[in-house]
Write an enzyme that holds these catalytic residues in place. Structure first.
Site, PDB file in Angstrom:
ATOM      1  N   ASP A 126       0.822  -1.213   0.000  1.00 34.32           N
ATOM      2  CA  ASP A 126       0.000   0.000   0.000  1.00 34.32           C
ATOM      3  C   ASP A 126       0.855   1.261   0.000  1.00 34.32           C
ATOM      4  O   ASP A 126       1.902   1.303   0.643  1.00 34.32           O
ATOM      5  CB  ASP A 126      -0.872  -0.032   1.258  1.00 34.32           C
ATOM      6  CG  ASP A 126      -1.859   1.109   1.281  1.00 34.32           C
ATOM      7  OD1 ASP A 126      -2.793   1.078   0.486  1.00 34.32           O
ATOM      8  OD2 ASP A 126      -1.679   2.030   2.098  1.00 34.32           O
TER       9      ASP A 126
ATOM     10  N   GLU B 193       1.291  -0.405  -4.935  1.00 38.22           N
ATOM     11  CA  GLU B 193       0.389   0.710  -5.181  1.00 38.22           C
ATOM     12  C   GLU B 193       1.213   1.989  -5.101  1.00 38.22           C
ATOM     13  O   GLU B 193       1.669   2.364  -4.021  1.00 38.22           O
ATOM     14  CB  GLU B 193      -0.731   0.778  -4.141  1.00 38.22           C
ATOM     15  CG  GLU B 193      -1.668   1.938  -4.412  1.00 38.22           C
ATOM     16  CD  GLU B 193      -2.397   2.468  -3.183  1.00 38.22           C
ATOM     17  OE1 GLU B 193      -3.608   2.688  -3.262  1.00 38.22           O
ATOM     18  OE2 GLU B 193      -1.754   2.683  -2.135  1.00 38.22           O
TER      19      GLU B 193
HETATM   20  C1  LIG Z   1       1.962   2.913   3.093  1.00 37.71           C
HETATM   21  C2  LIG Z   1       0.623   3.243   3.690  1.00 37.71           C
HETATM   22  O1  LIG Z   1       0.383   2.902   4.791  1.00 37.71           O
HETATM   23  N1  LIG Z   1      -0.270   3.808   2.891  1.00 37.71           N
HETATM   24  C3  LIG Z   1      -1.437   4.105   3.465  1.00 37.71           C
HETATM   25  C4  LIG Z   1      -0.839   5.051   4.357  1.00 37.71           C
HETATM   26  O2  LIG Z   1      -1.833   5.477   5.127  1.00 37.71           O
HETATM   27  C5  LIG Z   1      -2.942   6.027   4.489  1.00 37.71           C
HETATM   28  C6  LIG Z   1      -3.787   6.397   5.558  1.00 37.71           C
HETATM   29  O3  LIG Z   1      -4.012   5.230   6.307  1.00 37.71           O
HETATM   30  C7  LIG Z   1      -3.640   5.090   3.618  1.00 37.71           C
HETATM   31  O4  LIG Z   1      -4.769   5.673   2.978  1.00 37.71           O
HETATM   32  C8  LIG Z   1      -2.643   4.676   2.659  1.00 37.71           C
HETATM   33  O5  LIG Z   1      -3.321   3.869   1.781  1.00 37.71           O
END
Ligand SMILES: CC(=O)N[C@H]1CO[C@H](CO)[C@@H](O)[C@@H]1O
Ligand SMILES: *[C@@H]1O[C@H](CO)[C@@H](O)[C@H](O)[C@H]1NC(C)=O
Ligand SMILES: *[C@@H]1O[C@H](CO)[C@@H](O)[C@H](O)[C@H]1NC(C)=O
Ligand SMILES: *[C@@H]1O[C@H](CO)[C@@H](O)[C@H](O)[C@H]1NC(C)=O
Ligand SMILES: *[C@@H]1O[C@H](CO)[C@@H](O)[C@H](O)[C@H]1NC(C)=O
Ligand SMILES: *[C@@H]1O[C@H](CO)[C@@H](O)[C@H](O)[C@H]1NC(C)=O
Ligand SMILES: *[C@@H]1O[C@H](CO)[C@@H](O)[C@H](O)[C@H]1NC(C)=O
Ligand SMILES: *[C@@H]1O[C@H](CO)[C@@H](O)[C@H](O)[C@H]1NC(C)=O
Ligand SMILES: *[C@@H]1O[C@H](CO)[C@@H](O)[C@H](O)[C@H]1NC(C)=O
Ligand SMILES: *[C@@H]1O[C@H](CO)[C@@H](O)[C@H](O)[C@H]1NC(C)=O
Length: 532
Positions: free
Chosen positions: A222, A291
């Site tokens: 993420d 992502e």
């Molecule tokens: C790397 C990560 O954690 N991305 C997330 C970071 O935090 C934001 C808020 O929680 C998320 O929306 C991201 O997707």
């Protein structure tokens, strides 16, 4: 990124990779399906989807031609950001079930030949995570797990620098107990981890191992761009973006808080770790897909580290008003820029963007065909295979997305991600067959009586087209190993894609003027001259 650097990286990978790794790059030419666990299927009538629900639906995925799924976060979380704020990286949130439920899910998936990939959220923890709680008490070891700095004026008023949080306002929050500020790219309740600290790296590697030991097939990482920041904490320059106020994230050009080189290096080290793990345990290679909403060169840079960046061009760059030529140009750009022979991918939708059927009104089937006929991995967000559309009229009272809630009653509707997160529409019974509860966490779209899977199974439908294409994508040699060429015809009215392997050819023609039938002369493309 120069071509030479990328070629070097490819050569290095060839020489350093082990010959023993099974099913190397198995994710090439797969149909990769995102499950949003809250909205798939609810088995305990609390109005929220759960792991048992996903397990029950595994046969549905297989029968649809899907062969790998990834689950949005299932970890314990205060749900400030719906599971993207994690309070324990190695457990399951009770809302979704237990670790036992997860083990059953993986075992059943394996039996069905379905790969399971988990979401990894490495940029931060929840402020309720025990590590941060210890840090707040001044425990030196755990304090170093996070990013601390003195205020500019050594007071509690002036943050260390001008960095802005994605959710707006300073990216630093003062902790009176420490008389220092901690850094957070997102909400102040999501403190950033300090990946310069070897202990943090090791902790995260243990997390990778924990789930690999439970049999998963890889990770989707993420918000990959946010892991490292400039060591010197330099102020970021202004972006001069139109309309941005000094509190807005877009006010600054994020040259010191995103896309930093150590971020790529960290992922490269994880790639190596996953390969070592697969090799040691005699398992299929593990997937790692990123992502990363970032510039095209920074996106391509991931390939240098042998990890696959998600391709969001059908969400970000190309729209329903783009011309056939622009589609061709963007698709070719990806194909020609990634290292030759590497794995492309085509994301049509996800939990952060409006549904593909809503973004491309009336053109869902065209987009499905495109994603399935182009080389590489087709990526589907749950519900898009039946053409679910955004629920546009969710009231303020029903709004759940934290970003929308932060925006307030006047502005929430424009940015809310709830419209694309509503429960899956299985059939025409109560709550679209999603849940037996009296109310569901987000409202079910009222169109479920006519738009649902059961109905689509019984007549010509988006789902039937999806299913046919999904099988083709995985089994048709012209697609799994064939060459690729694109063209436009009829003065830019038609987009064409040709895939060819030996005597087998797959031709896709997309008419950009649906209301005007087109005759296409294909002799210039080396194909029979007339096709309708
Ligand atoms: C790397 C990560 O954690 N991305 C997330 C970071 O935090 C934001 C808020 O929680 C998320 O929306 C991201 O997707
Ligand atoms: C992995 O390799 C084995 C043996 O070659 C094969 O039977 C299996 O289908 C492969 N799995 C995938 C997902 O490609
Ligand atoms: C996280 O959950 C695991 C169960 O897998 C538990 O053993 C561990 O103590 C928890 N860790 C923290 C930091 O709470
Ligand atoms: C991060 O950890 C490293 C190594 O432990 C330490 O030197 C550094 O000061 C920490 N950085 C911040 C911003 O806290
Ligand atoms: C897509 O748009 C983003 C944002 O404008 C841009 O940074 C990126 O380079 C574009 N990518 C492609 C493939 O054109
Ligand atoms: C694109 O979609 C929007 C709705 O999302 C619609 O208003 C617009 O007319 C569409 N444009 C084209 C060219 O289809
Ligand atoms: C992935 O599949 C495409 C065909 O769709 C092929 O051209 C490419 O070489 C494959 N790459 C890998 C690494 O398997
Ligand atoms: C949204 O609109 C539809 C049709 O216009 C209606 O049936 C439905 O009740 C509305 N939903 C909400 C949550 O207001
Ligand atoms: C739904 O509401 C009815 C009537 O209030 C109640 O009898 C029933 O138990 C409720 N069902 C659930 C699953 O909560
Ligand atoms: C081709 O399209 C261009 C721009 O849309 C237009 O000006 C031109 O007249 C078209 N040519 C033909 C032969 O239709």
């Amino acid at each position: 990124m120069s071509l030479t650097t990328r070629l070097c990286a490819v050569l290095l990978l060839v020489s350093s990779s082990s010959a023993e790794i099974l099913n190397k790059s198995w994710w090439n030419n797969t149909v990769f399906y995102q499950v949003y666990p809250r909205s798939l299927y609810d088995t305990n009538a609390d109005g929220i989807g759960d792991l048992k629900g996903i397990t029950l639906k595994l046969p549905y995925f297989v029968e649809s031609g899907i062969n790998a799924i990834w689950l949005s976060p299932i970890y314990p979380s205060p749900m400030v950001d719906f599971g993207y704020d994690i309070s324990n990286f190695t457990n399951v949130d009770p809302i979704f079930g237990t670790l036992g439920d997860f083990k059953i899910l993986v075992a059943k998936a394996k039996k069905l030949g379905l790969k399971v990939v988990l979401d990894l959220v490495p940029n931060h923890t929840s402020d309720e995570h025990p590590w941060f709680q210890k840090a707040l008490k001044g425990d030196e070891k755990y304090k170093n797990y996070y990013m601390w700095a003195d205020g500019k004026d050594k007071d509690d008023k002036t943050p260390p620098n001008n960095w802005i949080s994605v959710f707006s306002g300073s990216a630093w929050t003062y902790a009176p107990s420490q008389k220092q500020w901690y850094f957070h790219q997102f909400d102040y309740r999501q403190p950033d981890l300090n990946f310069s600290n070897p202990d943090v790296k090791e902790e995260m590697q243990n997390v990778l191992k924990f789930w690999l030991d439970l049999g998963i097939d890889g990770y989707r990482v993420d918000s990959a761009v946010f892991i490292f920041e400039d060591k010197e904490l330099r102020d970021e320059p202004r972006s001069y973006a139109a309309g941005a106020t000094p509190r807005d994230y877009t006010y600054l050009d994020h040259i010191y808080t995103t896309d930093q080189l150590p971020t790529y290096e960290l992922f490269g080290s994880w790639r190596k770790y996953l390969d070592e793990y697969a090799d040691e345990h005699n398992q299929d290679q593990k997937m790692m897909v990123m992502e990363a909403y970032t510039s095209f060169p920074h996106t391509m840079q991931y390939y240098d580290y042998d990890v696959t960046p998600f391709n969001f061009m059908f969400i970000i760059n190309v729209t329903n008003s783009s011309s056939a030529q622009y589609f061709k140009q963007e698709i070719d750009l990806w194909m020609n820029s990634m290292p030759k022979g590497d794995i492309a991918n085509w994301v049509l939708g996800n939990h952060d963007n409006h549904r593909v059927a809503s973004r491309y009104p009336g053109r869902l089937d065209q987009m499905t065909m495109l994603s399935m006929i182009l080389p590489g991995m087709a990526v589907t967000y749950n519900g898009d295979e039946i053409g679910m559309v955004d629920l546009a009229n969710i009231s303020w009272a029903d709004t759940k997305d934290p970003e929308a809630c932060n925006a307030g009653i006047e502005h929430y509707a424009a940015i809310s991600r709830d419209p694309e997160r509503t429960p899956f529409q299985w059939d025409a019974t109560k709550n679209a067959g999603f849940s037996k509860a009296n109310s569901t966490w987000l409202p079910v779209n009222a169109n479920y009586k006519t738009l649902n899977l059961l109905r689509e199974k019984s007549h010509e439908s988006h789902y039937k087209i999806y299913k046919t294409l999904a099988y083709m994508h995985r089994k048709e040699p012209a697609l799994t190993e064939g060459s690729y060429r694109s063209f436009t015809a009829n003065n830019g009215t038609v987009l064409g894609v040709i895939r060819n392997s030996g005597s087998r050819t797959v031709l896709l023609l997309i008419n950009f003027k649906d209301d005007i039938p087109q005759q296409v002369d294909l002799s210039a493309e080396g194909l029979p001259p007339k096709m309708k």
